[in-house]
Each structure stands twice: as C-alpha cells, then as structure tokens.
Design an enzyme around this catalytic site. Structure first.
Site, PDB file in Angstrom:
ATOM      1  CG  LEU A 266      -2.140  -0.933   1.143  1.00 34.96           C
ATOM      2  CD1 LEU A 266      -2.996  -0.757   2.382  1.00 34.96           C
ATOM      3  CD2 LEU A 266      -2.965  -0.690  -0.095  1.00 34.96           C
ATOM      4  CB  CYS A 267       3.955   2.367  -0.034  1.00 36.28           C
ATOM      5  SG  CYS A 267       4.811   0.817  -0.114  1.00 36.28           S
ATOM      6  N   GLY A 268       2.020   2.557  -3.188  1.00 35.65           N
ATOM      7  CA  GLY A 268       2.183   2.892  -4.596  1.00 35.65           C
ATOM      8  C   GLY A 268       3.218   2.015  -5.265  1.00 35.65           C
TER       9      GLY A 268
END
Lengths: 140, 289
Positions: free
Chosen positions: B88-90
């Site tokens: 969930l950090c691109g």
C-alpha cells in the site's frame, strides 16, 4: 585570558552538544588526553569512557562509547556510536547490561565473535554508571 | 440496474475505505516527518565521517587498505536490497525491485549474492533461483543503527575473505514526499574520495593516535556502516512519502466515486418518485372519468 573553542559531540542519531568550551578531556585509545584552545591538529580513536568539558565554573560529563575525536585549533569533534549525558542515563538499564554481560562472560571465550561486542557493552555500561553517580553527587 | 439499496450499500463501503485511506495518509505524514528529522539528525555524523576519510585517504596510499583498493576481477558481487515490509505504498517496491532486476541483468556474468532487507523483497525473490545470503524483515519502528552495523559487518567480512569482490546497495533515495528515486550505489570497495587540494591554506600535519593506518582501518568499516544506516533512513522516509502520496490519491478517488454514486442514487430516487406520482395521477384521472 580564557580562549574558548567549539566542542561538538555527534552520534549517528543526533548532535548531542555544540558548545563553546575552555577545556575538554576525552578517553583516547592510548590514554586520556586534555584539549585546550589552539591545540594542534590531532585525530585519535576513542575508547568507552567519560568526556568532560569545562567552561568557567560550568562543567559537564558525558558517557561515550567507541569512536573518534578530531581536534582542530578552534574546534573539537567527538564522533561516537553512543553518547549520553548524566540526566539521560538510566542506572537500572546500565546495571542490567552489566549483569547480562557478566553472565555471558561465563560461557564466552575470547575467540568468540560476540566476545568483543560484549566487552564493549560491558565497559560502556560501567562508564554510564560512573557518570550517573557523578551527576548525582554534584547535585543534579 | 442496481436498486436504491444496492447503491446505498456501495456508498457506505466506499466511505469506509476512504476513512481508512485518510487515516493511513495521516499516519504516514506523521511518520514521514519523523523520518525526515532522523535523516537531518544523522547528517552531521555522516558528513564528518566522510571528511575524516577524505583527509586520511589523501595522506595514505589507496593500496594501504583492502577496503579501498579495487579488485581486478568482479566475479562475485554482493547486492544489498532495501525494500519495505508492507505494501500500500504505490509503486515504491515495484521500482526498487525493477532496479534490482536490472542490476542483476547487468551483472549476469558474475555470481550475485543477495542480502535482502524488507519483506517485499523477500517475497519477490523467494521463488526465484537466487543466491540468498541473508534476508530479514525491516521490523517496526525507526531504523536502528545496530541493524545497519550487522549488515555492514557481514558484507565487510565476506569481502575481506575474498568471497565478494564488489558490494552494491539498492535503496530508495528520498528527494521529497512526492519523489523517491531508486538508486544503485557501490558500497565496497570504497571509492577513495577525492581530496580537495583547493583549500588555499597550508595544511598542518595531523597527529594520529595510534597511527594513521590504525585510524584508517578502524574508520573505513565505520564508514560502510554509516552508509548502510543512511540508506536505511532514506528508504524509510521514502516509504512513508510514497505511502502518503498513494493514500492521498486513493482518498481523492474515493471522494470522486462517492460523489458519482450519490448523483446516481439521487437520480434513481427522483425517478422512483416521479414514477409513483405518475401512477397516482393516472389513478386519480381514471376515477374522475
């Protein structure tokens, strides 16, 4: 005439101190040394011990781990892994480390890889205790 | 055609998601601030260390220490890869892994040993036939200096034994909250920093205690540790920056989706009301007649 110079104590986590002082003593590998202003350029390895500075009537002591000291005529930099002032030191933690290391020494032999690290931790903990005691007796 | 109830449920679930992404964004922003402060706090130490090495290296010959002198072969290469533990950090981990893969392609003539830090990298290389020396999770909390020391000592030991001829590190360099660039950097042998002779004043000789060689050989491994620590810090700040940006755009997407769904919901509701009205009017007309 009291000449002062800049003392900086730096660890990987923070800059602990940056201050004009008159005199510094630090634990060099070949023995403790003192620095006054206009000292010649000097670079040494430090062992665990106490770094003390003085300015007028004011004095301070720090417990430091292994590291380096770079002395220039107008600036002294102490680069160490660990440095703490008397107020920050927790005597319980230091005692716990000492007890743990003493326990470890019973099983470790000097050839073990952990031996050097344990000694280092042990020495640092003892220095921390000493600095803490001093801080207390001088009325902190 | 979804019913009114369906749309309502949809809106509710998107709203929930938005709350999560908003919260994550806020947490990342706070962590990013802290990570940035840590980078700033670590800078004086690293800079001083580089200064010492530079002045020392200019006084001793580069061949004087094995960590400084380049080897003739580079048959055995070590690669330290720092990724994050969580997703969930691109594209943070994707670009890092791509950089690592590109590095592996470039070095395909030599044997590459991997040191992985971070679960994402571990998962990526788990099923690939690679020479894994060590892999560990990043762990929660702020990066500790001692974990950098562990990794650094490990590679230095391998290097001195001759098992490795070169060591590189791939991590994400922190530029700003919006930009993080993956970089591949050479860690060992240490590229002798160029001494800046331009300082006009005559250099006074340093006194070294015990000897220049002893100081240098104790400083060099330390320098590698500092480099590894800096990479960990930068990577941690980058991760939080990337997550913050990713969560920000996710929150924006969620609001767009909610407003679209609300519009649809209102239209549908109005259509239903109009239909009912028509029926009532129709009924009334029929009775009149």
């Amino acid at each position: 005439m009291a000449d002062t110079f800049l003392l900086e104590i730096v660890t990987p986590y923070r800059k602990l101190l940056s201050k004009e002082v008159e005199e510094v003593t630090a634990p060099g590998e070949l023995g403790e040394f003192g620095v006054l202003a206009s000292h010649t350029q000097f670079l040494t390895i430090l062992k665990a011990g106490e770094v003390t500075y003085r300015k007028g009537g004011e004095a301070g002591t720090f417990a430091v781990g292994r590291g380096y000291a770079e002395v220039l005529p107008d600036k002294t930099t102490i680069l160490v892994d660990n440095a703490e002032s008397a107020e920050e030191i927790s005597a319980e933690d230091a005692r716990a480390i000492i007890a743990k290391s003493e326990e470890a020494f019973k099983t470790l032999s000097p050839e073990d890889a952990e031996y050097a690290a344990t000694i280092e931790a042990y020495e640092l903990a003892q220095v921390r205790l000493r600095v803490k005691e001093k801080g207390r007796s001088s009325g902190h | 055609m979804p019913s009114l109830k369906d749309i309502k449920r949809r809106i509710k679930s998107v709203k929930n998601t938005q709350q999560i992404t908003k919260a994550m964004k806020m947490v990342s922003a706070a962590k990013l601030k802290r990570a940035q402060d840590e980078i700033t706090a670590a800078r004086p130490y690293a800079e001083k260390m580089l200064g010492l090495i530079t002045s020392l290296a200019s006084k001793t010959s580069p061949e004087s220490h094995p960590l400084l002198s380049p080897r003739e072969t580079n048959a055995n290469v070590g690669l330290i890869l720092i990724t994050s533990d969580r997703g969930l950090c691109g594209s943070f981990n994707t670009v890092l892994l791509k950089t690592a893969e590109r590095f592996l392609r470039e070095k395909k003539d030599s044997t590459v040993s991997l040191y992985l830090i971070g679960k994402r990298g571990m998962e990526h290389f788990k099923r690939r036939q690679m020479n894994l020396i060590s892999s560990r999770a990043l762990g929660s909390g702020r990066p500790s200096y001692s974990s950098a020391v562990d990794t650094a000592r490990q590679v230095i030991e391998m290097y001195l034994k001759g098992d490795l001829d070169e060591v590189h590190i791939v991590y994400s360099q922190f530029k700003s909250a919006l930009t993080q660039t993956p970089v591949a950097q050479k860690l060992l042998p240490i590229a002798a920093p160029e001494a800046t002779e331009a300082e006009g004043e005559a250099q006074v000789e340093f006194i070294f205690e015990p000897t220049p060689e002893a100081v240098l050989s104790s400083l060099l491994p330390k320098y590698v540790e500092v480099q590894a620590f800096r990479a960990l810090l930068e990577s941690s700040a980058s991760e939080h920056g990337a997550r913050m940006t990713a969560m920000d755009s996710a929150s924006k997407n969620a609001s767009e989706m909610i407003s679209g769904l609300t519009l649809k919901y209102n239209r549908l509701r109005q259509a239903a009301i109009t239909k009912e009205l028509m029926e009532i009017i129709g009924g009334a007309e029929a009775l009149k007649g």
